[in-house]
Each structure stands twice: as C-alpha cells, then as structure tokens.
Write an enzyme that holds these catalytic residues in place. Structure first.
Site, PDB file in Angstrom:
ATOM      1  N   ASN A 169      50.818  28.858  46.387  1.00  0.00           N
ATOM      2  CA  ASN A 169      49.496  29.116  45.805  1.00  0.00           C
ATOM      3  C   ASN A 169      49.713  29.225  44.292  1.00  0.00           C
ATOM      4  O   ASN A 169      50.177  30.240  43.792  1.00  0.00           O
ATOM      5  CB  ASN A 169      48.956  30.425  46.382  1.00  0.00           C
ATOM      6  CG  ASN A 169      47.552  30.731  45.892  1.00  0.00           C
ATOM      7  OD1 ASN A 169      46.988  29.992  45.086  1.00  0.00           O
ATOM      8  ND2 ASN A 169      46.995  31.826  46.378  1.00  0.00           N
ATOM      9  N   ARG A 190      47.794  25.749  48.809  1.00  0.00           N
ATOM     10  CA  ARG A 190      46.415  26.216  48.767  1.00  0.00           C
ATOM     11  C   ARG A 190      45.729  25.513  47.592  1.00  0.00           C
ATOM     12  O   ARG A 190      46.192  25.588  46.466  1.00  0.00           O
ATOM     13  CB  ARG A 190      46.394  27.719  48.540  1.00  0.00           C
ATOM     14  CG  ARG A 190      44.997  28.254  48.514  1.00  0.00           C
ATOM     15  CD  ARG A 190      44.995  29.744  48.311  1.00  0.00           C
ATOM     16  NE  ARG A 190      43.640  30.222  48.464  1.00  0.00           N
ATOM     17  CZ  ARG A 190      43.303  31.494  48.383  1.00  0.00           C
ATOM     18  NH1 ARG A 190      44.202  32.401  48.183  1.00  0.00           N
ATOM     19  NH2 ARG A 190      42.045  31.848  48.525  1.00  0.00           N
ATOM     20  N   HIS A 249      37.346  31.015  50.083  1.00  0.00           N
ATOM     21  CA  HIS A 249      38.024  31.900  51.041  1.00  0.00           C
ATOM     22  C   HIS A 249      37.877  31.359  52.469  1.00  0.00           C
ATOM     23  O   HIS A 249      37.957  32.102  53.433  1.00  0.00           O
ATOM     24  CB  HIS A 249      37.451  33.339  51.040  1.00  0.00           C
ATOM     25  CG  HIS A 249      37.740  34.139  49.821  1.00  0.00           C
ATOM     26  ND1 HIS A 249      36.850  35.081  49.330  1.00  0.00           N
ATOM     27  CD2 HIS A 249      38.809  34.162  48.995  1.00  0.00           C
ATOM     28  CE1 HIS A 249      37.362  35.645  48.251  1.00  0.00           C
ATOM     29  NE2 HIS A 249      38.544  35.104  48.015  1.00  0.00           N
ATOM     30  N   ARG A 278      34.644  40.051  38.725  1.00  0.00           N
ATOM     31  CA  ARG A 278      33.554  39.067  38.637  1.00  0.00           C
ATOM     32  C   ARG A 278      32.201  39.706  38.944  1.00  0.00           C
ATOM     33  O   ARG A 278      32.107  40.586  39.808  1.00  0.00           O
ATOM     34  CB  ARG A 278      33.780  37.920  39.626  1.00  0.00           C
ATOM     35  CG  ARG A 278      34.957  37.069  39.281  1.00  0.00           C
ATOM     36  CD  ARG A 278      35.220  36.021  40.369  1.00  0.00           C
ATOM     37  NE  ARG A 278      36.624  36.040  40.724  1.00  0.00           N
ATOM     38  CZ  ARG A 278      37.125  35.530  41.843  1.00  0.00           C
ATOM     39  NH1 ARG A 278      36.344  34.945  42.725  1.00  0.00           N
ATOM     40  NH2 ARG A 278      38.419  35.599  42.075  1.00  0.00           N
TER      41      ARG A 278
END
Ligand code: AMP
Length: 402
Positions: A13, A94, A183, A244
């Site tokens: 990742n 990923r 996700h 966020r």
C-alpha cells in the site's frame, strides 16, 4: 539457501511518502512480515520492519519508493529470505481509484499501469503514489505476478440514484464526476465475514457497515450488493474523519476562495488534512479525543458530538434505504475499539429494534462478536477488518485462476 515463504503474498500500500507492506499466507492467514517505510523523499526516512517476531527500525535516506523497496528487500535478505527466490506467489497492490475502468482485481501489465496513470486526476493524493509503488515493485520483482485491488471496486455497480451527483450532466460525464465510494475491500470483507460469523447466507442479509478508522465511511449492503456509501468522487465526502471534513456545503469553497483569498491547493489541504476531528479540537487520534472529552474539554466534546451526529444521520438514512436491516457492523480502529462510539451511535433506537448489550459491548477482543442483546431484532456486531488478507486472497485468485 533462502528461507521459504512458498505460497505467500506481498501486499503493498504505497502512499505519497510512505509504503506499507505485509507478507502473508492467505490460506492459513499467517502474517510472516509486516512493515512501514515513512518519510520517503525527505531528509531522513525510516523503515519499521517486523519478520516472524523480530522487530527492526532502520533510519537513513530513501530518495524514492524504489530505494525504499530495495531496502525492504535487503532487510528480508538479512532475515535469510531472498524475496525474488523464495516462493513468493504474488504481489497485491492496493490502488485507491479504479474509476469507471476497473471493477475487479486486475493482473497488472503495461496497459493497466497506463490506465491507472490516466485515472490520476480523479485521485491525485492516492493513485500516482500507488502507481509509483507498482512500478518500483515490478522493477525489482519482475517475475512475480502483480495484481491491483481497487478501493472503489465493490461500489462499481451502485444504483444510479446513489452514484449520480445533481450536477450538469454533460460536465459530470466529461470529467467522470460521480460517486465511486472507497474502502470497498474492507466493506466487502467485513460484510462477508459477518454472514460467516452468523452462519447466514451473504445474499440473504441487509447490512449497514461502519468502517470507522482515521478515514471513515459507511455502506448499505443489500443481499451482498452495496446500494449506497458515504464516500463520493473522492474519499472526502461523508462521515467526519480524523483530518477530513466529510460532507460540507460546496459553497464554503467559494467563500474561502473569494473572501479569504485561499488558493484551491490551500482549500484542498484544509479540507483533507486540517479538518475533521483535528480541525475541531486539534487532535485526530480518537483515544485522545475521548480522554479529553471525558475530562470536560469543550472542544473535544464538540468534536465528538459532531462526529456522532453525522454517524447517526447516516444510520437513519441507510435504515430507510434498506427497508429491512439485519445487521449493523462496526470495524476499523475506532469501530473495533471505541465502545462509547458504538453505544452512542445506536442509543435510543430500541423502537427500531436495536438494543446494545452493555457487557458485550465492553468486551475487548480481536474476534468477530455480537454486541446486541438477544432480544434485539437487528444484530449489531464488531468485526475486525483485514484489508491485507482480502487483497492477498484476491491477488491469488487473479494470479492463479482455478
Ligand atoms: P485505523 O485508520 O483503522 O488504523 O484507525 C485509527 C483510529 O483508531 C485512530 O483515530 C485511533 O485513535 C483509533 N483507535 C485505535 N484504538 C483505539 C481505542 N482503543 N479507542 C479509541 N480509538 C482507538
């Protein structure tokens, strides 16, 4: 003679200045190695590397991702493992955004690499970094099949009513603006694992999944198919997150630009990196937010209340969208560990068939578990996510089709 890691998968990742990796055996679920290279491209970089119970931390300079991966391979060699010649079966990468092109894990070749690059503008914070990771690993391990697993894939077939923004249709089409969701690997893994845990058919369950980590999103999954999710064209929409904003009136962008004179890049940084819990109380680690709120800190309490308010709003929305709800499932760092968040987000919903058992909710465990009472018509669970395992399994399925 190298130690053998036959049949194992390297899961990668890659972020803009970091690289997370794990080597695991997808059938036995054994994790063989785990690590994180940070501050790549900065004046000092660090790799935390764990191999079969041994930890090392190495500091130095890693000018780019290829240097980081070369160093990681060197660390494996000092553990006695030559990754290129040890039976590694596949690499799973990923990749954040699959756009409209990718809706399933995909074997990486030159064409796939250029398509991921073409999708860069849709996820400027993620896809270019993911691609750098793909290229660096491919350069060093050219003979190991590599598979891209997309964070958006699970949501590829969201109903049009849920995936379409009420924006000028031509503009939206021209710039591929729609709700993609993220996700996805976690939402799919957790919703399937829930069915398995309850010994029910996946296709029979209507589920609400709450992935509450530093990034956070929720999905409504009807009979194994997602019908809505909180993240949109980018992972900025939806729930309040560590740093966020989640949902925000787009008019705020105009205000900050016209009145505050902020540039688009400044606003991007403000919304993605300096908002959410951190913006509200200076802290994005949920443990500290809880501790401070418990101690009477008003800013932390407000941050918690705003976070909870948004969660409950979406729980209500998804209950109506699904019509019948069988399970509500909590996962990721906050969802798996923060009992008060689970209790507060579902408090007072007994009339809707939701009843949390305080004792079950207080249990700490790494195993999937039910936290609702036996009388609760909706079963509430905590199901630890495992994106690495899901990526490793998908990589094997694509690299070695049955
Ligand atoms: P993740 O992105 O899934 O790794 O989740 C990270 C988030 O989980 C951080 O905000 C952590 O503070 C939070 N977290 C981890 N452990 C706990 C805990 N015991 N209680 C509350 N929050 C936690």
């Amino acid at each position: 003679m190298t130690e053998r890691i036959d049949g194992s998968v390297l899961v990668v990742n890659a972020g803009s200045s970091s690289l997370k990796y794990q080597v695991l055996e997808p059938t036995t679920e054994e994790v063989i190695a785990d690590g994180l290279a940070e501050q790549i491209g900065e004046s000092t970089s660090r790799i935390k590397h764990w191999y079969r119970g041994h930890d090392v931390v190495v500091e130095g300079v890693l000018p780019d991702h290829e240097a980081a991966i070369a160093k990681v391979l060197e660390l494996f060699r000092s553990d006695g493992v030559d990754i290129a010649d040890s039976g590694l079966a596949a690499v799973g990468h990923r990749v954040a955004h699959g756009g409209r092109s990718f809706f399933a894990p995909t074997l990486i070749d030159a064409e796939v690499r250029s398509e991921i690059e073409r999708l860069g503008p849709l996820a400027p914070l993620h896809n270019p970094a993911n691609l750098v990771g793909v290229n660096a690993v491919t350069a060093l391990l050219p003979d190991v099949p590599a598979v891209a697993v997309f964070d958006t894939a699970f949501f590829h077939d969201l109903p049009a009513a849920a995936s379409t923004y009420a924006l000028d249709a031509e503009v939206a089409a021209q710039y591929a603006i729609r709700r993609y969701g993220f996700h996805g690997t976690s939402h799919e893994y957790v919703s399937r694992k829930t069915a398995e845990t309850l010994d029910r058919e996946y296709a029979d369950l209507n589920q609400i999944v709450l992935h509450l980590g530093n990034g956070a999103s929720m999905s409504a999954v009807a009979g194994g198919k997602p019908i809505d999710t909180t993240m949109g064209m980018t992972p900025l929409e939806g729930l309040v997150m560590g740093t966020r904003t989640g949902d925000i009136d787009a008019g705020i962008v105009f205000q900050l630009s016209r009145v505050a004179g902020m540039s688009i890049d400044d606003i991007d940084t403000l919304f993605n990196k300096k908002s959410g819990l951190k913006g509200l109380c200076g802290e994005n680690d949920f443990r500290s937010v809880l501790e401070r709120a418990d101690g009477g800190d008003e800013a932390a309490q407000l941050a918690y209340d705003v976070y909870l308010h948004r969660l409950r709003r979406y729980i209500g929305a998804y209950m109506v969208e699904l019509g019948r709800v069988d399970t509500i499932v909590f996962t990721a760092g906050v969802g798996e560990n923060a009992a008060p968040v689970r209790a507060d987000s579902l408090a007072g919903l007994e009339n809707y068939g939701i009843e949390i058992d305080a004792e079950r909710n207080a249990i700490r465990s790494k195993e999937p578990r039910v936290i609702s009472t036996d009388a609760s018509t909706i079963t509430v669970l905590v199901v630890p996510t495992n994106e690495e395992l899901a990526i490793a399994r998908q990589a094997m399925e694509v690299a070695y089709p049955a």
